[in-house]
Scaffold this motif. Structure first.
Motif, PDB file in Angstrom:
ATOM      1  N   ILE A  60      14.161 -37.593  24.141  1.00 49.17           N
ATOM      2  CA  ILE A  60      13.044 -37.094  23.359  1.00 49.17           C
ATOM      3  C   ILE A  60      13.159 -38.044  21.801  1.00 49.17           C
ATOM      4  CG2 ILE A  60      12.495 -34.906  21.741  1.00 49.17           C
ATOM      5  CD1 ILE A  60      14.281 -33.328  23.649  1.00 49.17           C
ATOM      6  N   PHE A  61      11.875 -38.654  21.788  1.00 51.24           N
ATOM      7  CA  PHE A  61      11.872 -39.710  20.828  1.00 51.24           C
ATOM      8  C   PHE A  61      11.341 -39.120  19.459  1.00 51.24           C
ATOM      9  CE2 PHE A  61      12.278 -42.172  24.604  1.00 51.24           C
ATOM     10  CZ  PHE A  61      12.297 -43.201  24.360  1.00 51.24           C
ATOM     11  N   PRO A  62      11.570 -39.946  18.370  1.00 54.38           N
ATOM     12  CA  PRO A  62      11.180 -39.474  17.236  1.00 54.38           C
ATOM     13  C   PRO A  62       9.890 -38.798  16.670  1.00 54.38           C
ATOM     14  CG  PRO A  62      12.024 -41.648  17.094  1.00 54.38           C
ATOM     15  CD  PRO A  62      11.681 -41.293  18.575  1.00 54.38           C
ATOM     16  N   GLY A  63      10.117 -37.604  15.878  1.00 54.86           N
ATOM     17  CA  GLY A  63       8.858 -37.098  15.648  1.00 54.86           C
ATOM     18  C   GLY A  63       8.333 -35.937  16.478  1.00 54.86           C
ATOM     19  N   ALA A  64       8.945 -35.727  17.767  1.00 53.98           N
ATOM     20  CA  ALA A  64       8.534 -34.705  18.444  1.00 53.98           C
ATOM     21  C   ALA A  64       8.710 -33.333  17.762  1.00 53.98           C
ATOM     22  CB  ALA A  64       9.365 -34.757  19.951  1.00 53.98           C
ATOM     23  N   ALA A  65       7.969 -32.196  18.202  1.00 50.96           N
ATOM     24  CA  ALA A  65       8.001 -30.953  17.954  1.00 50.96           C
ATOM     25  C   ALA A  65       8.135 -30.023  18.991  1.00 50.96           C
ATOM     26  CB  ALA A  65       6.912 -30.663  16.847  1.00 50.96           C
ATOM     27  N   LEU A  66       9.120 -29.487  19.147  1.00 52.18           N
ATOM     28  CA  LEU A  66       9.260 -28.681  20.521  1.00 52.18           C
ATOM     29  C   LEU A  66       9.659 -27.263  20.433  1.00 52.18           C
ATOM     30  CD1 LEU A  66      11.420 -31.098  22.683  1.00 52.18           C
ATOM     31  CD2 LEU A  66       8.975 -30.985  22.274  1.00 52.18           C
ATOM     32  N   GLY A  67       8.893 -26.225  20.983  1.00 52.22           N
ATOM     33  CA  GLY A  67       9.318 -24.794  20.781  1.00 52.22           C
ATOM     34  C   GLY A  67       8.718 -24.214  19.681  1.00 52.22           C
ATOM     35  N   LEU A  68       7.795 -24.702  19.046  1.00 48.71           N
ATOM     36  CA  LEU A  68       7.206 -23.960  17.710  1.00 48.71           C
ATOM     37  C   LEU A  68       6.189 -22.980  18.421  1.00 48.71           C
ATOM     38  CD1 LEU A  68       8.536 -26.644  16.709  1.00 48.71           C
ATOM     39  CD2 LEU A  68       6.922 -26.254  14.777  1.00 48.71           C
ATOM     40  N   ALA A  69       5.848 -22.063  17.388  1.00 49.32           N
ATOM     41  CA  ALA A  69       4.910 -21.049  17.818  1.00 49.32           C
ATOM     42  C   ALA A  69       3.721 -21.630  18.296  1.00 49.32           C
ATOM     43  CB  ALA A  69       4.749 -20.011  16.502  1.00 49.32           C
ATOM     44  N   PRO A  70       3.024 -20.912  19.168  1.00 45.96           N
ATOM     45  CA  PRO A  70       1.601 -21.372  19.589  1.00 45.96           C
ATOM     46  C   PRO A  70       0.497 -21.380  18.635  1.00 45.96           C
ATOM     47  CG  PRO A  70       2.069 -19.139  20.421  1.00 45.96           C
ATOM     48  CD  PRO A  70       3.444 -19.718  19.644  1.00 45.96           C
ATOM     49  N   LEU A  73      -4.236 -17.418  18.115  1.00 47.11           N
ATOM     50  CA  LEU A  73      -4.465 -16.326  17.096  1.00 47.11           C
ATOM     51  C   LEU A  73      -4.122 -14.992  17.814  1.00 47.11           C
ATOM     52  CD1 LEU A  73      -7.905 -17.152  15.677  1.00 47.11           C
ATOM     53  CD2 LEU A  73      -5.967 -17.523  14.514  1.00 47.11           C
ATOM     54  N   LYS A  74      -4.057 -14.977  19.139  1.00 49.42           N
ATOM     55  CA  LYS A  74      -3.517 -13.853  19.970  1.00 49.42           C
ATOM     56  C   LYS A  74      -2.086 -13.895  19.810  1.00 49.42           C
ATOM     57  CE  LYS A  74      -5.175 -15.165  24.043  1.00 49.42           C
ATOM     58  NZ  LYS A  74      -5.484 -16.408  23.761  1.00 49.42           N
ATOM     59  N   TYR A  75      -1.452 -14.735  19.226  1.00 49.53           N
ATOM     60  CA  TYR A  75       0.211 -14.858  19.259  1.00 49.53           C
ATOM     61  C   TYR A  75       0.590 -13.956  17.934  1.00 49.53           C
ATOM     62  CZ  TYR A  75       4.965 -16.213  18.581  1.00 49.53           C
ATOM     63  OH  TYR A  75       6.268 -16.127  18.592  1.00 49.53           O
ATOM     64  N   LYS A  76       1.313 -12.950  18.300  1.00 52.89           N
ATOM     65  CA  LYS A  76       1.703 -11.795  17.405  1.00 52.89           C
ATOM     66  C   LYS A  76       3.295 -12.009  16.997  1.00 52.89           C
ATOM     67  CE  LYS A  76      -2.561 -10.563  16.525  1.00 52.89           C
ATOM     68  NZ  LYS A  76      -3.251 -11.262  15.478  1.00 52.89           N
ATOM     69  N   ILE A  96       5.243 -29.449  21.944  1.00 55.52           N
ATOM     70  CA  ILE A  96       5.120 -28.596  23.318  1.00 55.52           C
ATOM     71  C   ILE A  96       5.246 -27.018  22.686  1.00 55.52           C
ATOM     72  CG2 ILE A  96       6.276 -27.928  25.263  1.00 55.52           C
ATOM     73  CD1 ILE A  96       7.239 -30.792  25.720  1.00 55.52           C
ATOM     74  N   ASN A  97       4.547 -26.448  22.701  1.00 55.74           N
ATOM     75  CA  ASN A  97       4.359 -25.061  22.034  1.00 55.74           C
ATOM     76  C   ASN A  97       4.883 -23.871  23.091  1.00 55.74           C
ATOM     77  OD1 ASN A  97       1.300 -25.360  20.163  1.00 55.74           O
ATOM     78  ND2 ASN A  97       3.368 -26.216  19.651  1.00 55.74           N
ATOM     79  N   ARG A  98       5.599 -22.896  22.551  1.00 59.53           N
ATOM     80  CA  ARG A  98       6.059 -21.867  23.347  1.00 59.53           C
ATOM     81  C   ARG A  98       4.919 -20.873  23.599  1.00 59.53           C
ATOM     82  NH1 ARG A  98       8.851 -20.438  18.402  1.00 59.53           N
ATOM     83  NH2 ARG A  98       8.229 -18.337  17.522  1.00 59.53           N
ATOM     84  N   ALA A  99       5.046 -19.992  24.601  1.00 58.74           N
ATOM     85  CA  ALA A  99       4.067 -19.293  25.261  1.00 58.74           C
ATOM     86  C   ALA A  99       3.624 -18.155  24.191  1.00 58.74           C
ATOM     87  CB  ALA A  99       4.557 -18.569  26.634  1.00 58.74           C
ATOM     88  N   THR A 100       2.351 -17.617  24.621  1.00 64.77           N
ATOM     89  CA  THR A 100       1.812 -16.347  24.131  1.00 64.77           C
ATOM     90  C   THR A 100       2.009 -15.204  25.298  1.00 64.77           C
ATOM     91  OG1 THR A 100       0.056 -17.486  22.657  1.00 64.77           O
ATOM     92  CG2 THR A 100      -0.231 -15.183  23.242  1.00 64.77           C
ATOM     93  N   GLY A 101       2.405 -14.143  24.758  1.00 62.52           N
ATOM     94  CA  GLY A 101       2.792 -12.936  25.657  1.00 62.52           C
ATOM     95  C   GLY A 101       4.153 -12.712  25.674  1.00 62.52           C
ATOM     96  N   GLU A 102       4.632 -11.397  25.497  1.00 60.60           N
ATOM     97  CA  GLU A 102       6.091 -11.125  25.806  1.00 60.60           C
ATOM     98  C   GLU A 102       6.666 -11.451  26.920  1.00 60.60           C
ATOM     99  OE1 GLU A 102       9.226  -9.541  23.654  1.00 60.60           O
ATOM    100  OE2 GLU A 102       7.323  -9.652  22.917  1.00 60.60           O
ATOM    101  N   GLY A 103       7.840 -12.426  26.734  1.00 62.59           N
ATOM    102  CA  GLY A 103       8.516 -12.770  27.762  1.00 62.59           C
ATOM    103  C   GLY A 103       7.922 -14.092  28.677  1.00 62.59           C
ATOM    104  N   GLU A 104       6.768 -14.458  28.113  1.00 66.39           N
ATOM    105  CA  GLU A 104       6.265 -15.670  28.916  1.00 66.39           C
ATOM    106  C   GLU A 104       6.796 -16.928  28.454  1.00 66.39           C
ATOM    107  OE1 GLU A 104       3.740 -15.309  31.151  1.00 66.39           O
ATOM    108  OE2 GLU A 104       3.848 -13.420  31.216  1.00 66.39           O
ATOM    109  N   GLU A 105       6.569 -18.003  29.392  1.00 68.00           N
ATOM    110  CA  GLU A 105       7.281 -19.224  29.124  1.00 68.00           C
ATOM    111  C   GLU A 105       6.163 -20.423  29.125  1.00 68.00           C
ATOM    112  OE1 GLU A 105      11.441 -19.145  30.992  1.00 68.00           O
ATOM    113  OE2 GLU A 105      10.054 -19.455  32.348  1.00 68.00           O
ATOM    114  N   THR A 106       6.494 -21.382  28.616  1.00 67.30           N
ATOM    115  CA  THR A 106       5.684 -22.881  28.698  1.00 67.30           C
ATOM    116  C   THR A 106       6.752 -23.698  29.456  1.00 67.30           C
ATOM    117  OG1 THR A 106       4.569 -22.840  26.644  1.00 67.30           O
ATOM    118  CG2 THR A 106       4.783 -24.932  27.680  1.00 67.30           C
ATOM    119  N   VAL A 107       6.156 -24.124  30.628  1.00 65.83           N
ATOM    120  CA  VAL A 107       7.278 -24.892  31.388  1.00 65.83           C
ATOM    121  C   VAL A 107       7.026 -26.228  31.613  1.00 65.83           C
ATOM    122  CG1 VAL A 107       8.336 -24.854  33.621  1.00 65.83           C
ATOM    123  CG2 VAL A 107       7.910 -22.427  32.492  1.00 65.83           C
TER     124      VAL A 107
END
Length: 266
Positions: A60-70, A73-76, A96-107
């Motif tokens: 994972i190279f410099p400056g990447a941002a992984l797993g932050l909130a999507p 606007l639907k994300y609560k 790479i943003n995490r998913a919207t929706g309870e229990g959902e994943e970005t893969v």
């Protein structure tokens, strides 16, 4: 001299789980609910926010941002996550943003190359051995099957699916599904040809290539409607690649949650 595995300027939450072989460069920030597997390298100024699981042997190279909130606007504040497999190369300033929706994943699967400034939005699913060139933006809920190649500086519309071994030409506008094994390019985009380079690189034999050439002609050169052409494909062969192509296209046409198929060349 002993190698410093975790640089002293890195900030790592006590709840993060890092394998002892992980290497952390200067000014990295790693939050809680982060798991990172063996022999993974995290470059300078990377931010990793959980919940996220990163497998082994990733770079994972410099400056990447992984797993932050999507960016949605639907994300609560849903309890969603990111899952990244093994042996991926994630270049500078990839997000790479995490998913919207309870229990959902970005893969993200295994053995992928994401070049600099690629954006992978919420709920995206990427297979294995995909190459995505610089400055590509994937909107939410995009799916990319294994071994696809995505040219640089293009955008993929939300809910679009890209078939395996497809090739997308740089600076194209991808607003509908791209069938497997096809080469797509343009704005608006069209299917230009069969992706013969990918077939040969993946050791397709002469018979398999012949069948896919025949399928391409039925789909895009016969003058048949998509429905008529798909019926022809069903009788063409029981070859696994013809079956996959047919199933992909039928789902794209019939699934109300899909956006339909990219057109053929005029």
């Amino acid at each position: 001299m002993l190698r410093i595995v975790i640089h002293p300027t890195a900030i790592i939450d006590k709840k993060a789980e890092l394998d002892s072989s992980v290497e952390i460069a200067p000014n990295v920030v790693i939050g809680a609910d982060v798991k990172i597997g063996a022999n993974t390298f995290i470059g300078a100024n990377v931010v990793v926010s959980g919940p996220i699981e990163i497998g082994c042997d990733n770079q994972i190279f410099p400056g990447a941002a992984l797993g932050l909130a999507p960016q949605d606007l639907k994300y609560k504040g849903d309890q969603s996550s990111v899952k990244i497999g093994h042996r991926n190369i994630i270049r500078e300033y990839v997000t790479i943003n995490r998913a919207t929706g309870e229990g959902e994943e970005t893969v993200i699967g295994n053995d992928n190359l994401l070049m600099a400034y690629v954006h992978v939005a919420h709920n995206c699913i990427l297979g294995d051995r995909i190459v995505i060139a610089n400055s590509v933006a994937l909107a939410g809920h995009v799916e990319i099957e294994s071994k696809a190649v995505i040219g640089g500086m293009l955008g993929i519309h939300q809910f679009v699916k890209i078939g395996k071994m497809a090739m997308l030409g740089g600076m194209s506008r991808i607003d509908r599904d791209v069938p497997p094994y096809m080469l797509v390019e343009g704005n608006p985009s069209h299917v230009r040809s069969l992706n013969l380079v990918a077939l040969k690189r993946n050791n397709f034999d002469n018979e398999e290539i012949f069948l896919l050439k025949k399928a391409y002609k039925i789909l895009y050169k016969s003058g048949l409607t998509i429905s008529q052409a798909l019926k022809e494909l069903e009788h063409l062969s029981d070859n696994e690649h013809i079956k996959h192509l047919t199933k992909f296209m039928e789902s794209s046409v019939n699934d109300k949650n899909r956006r339909g198929l990219i057109n053929g060349s005029k």
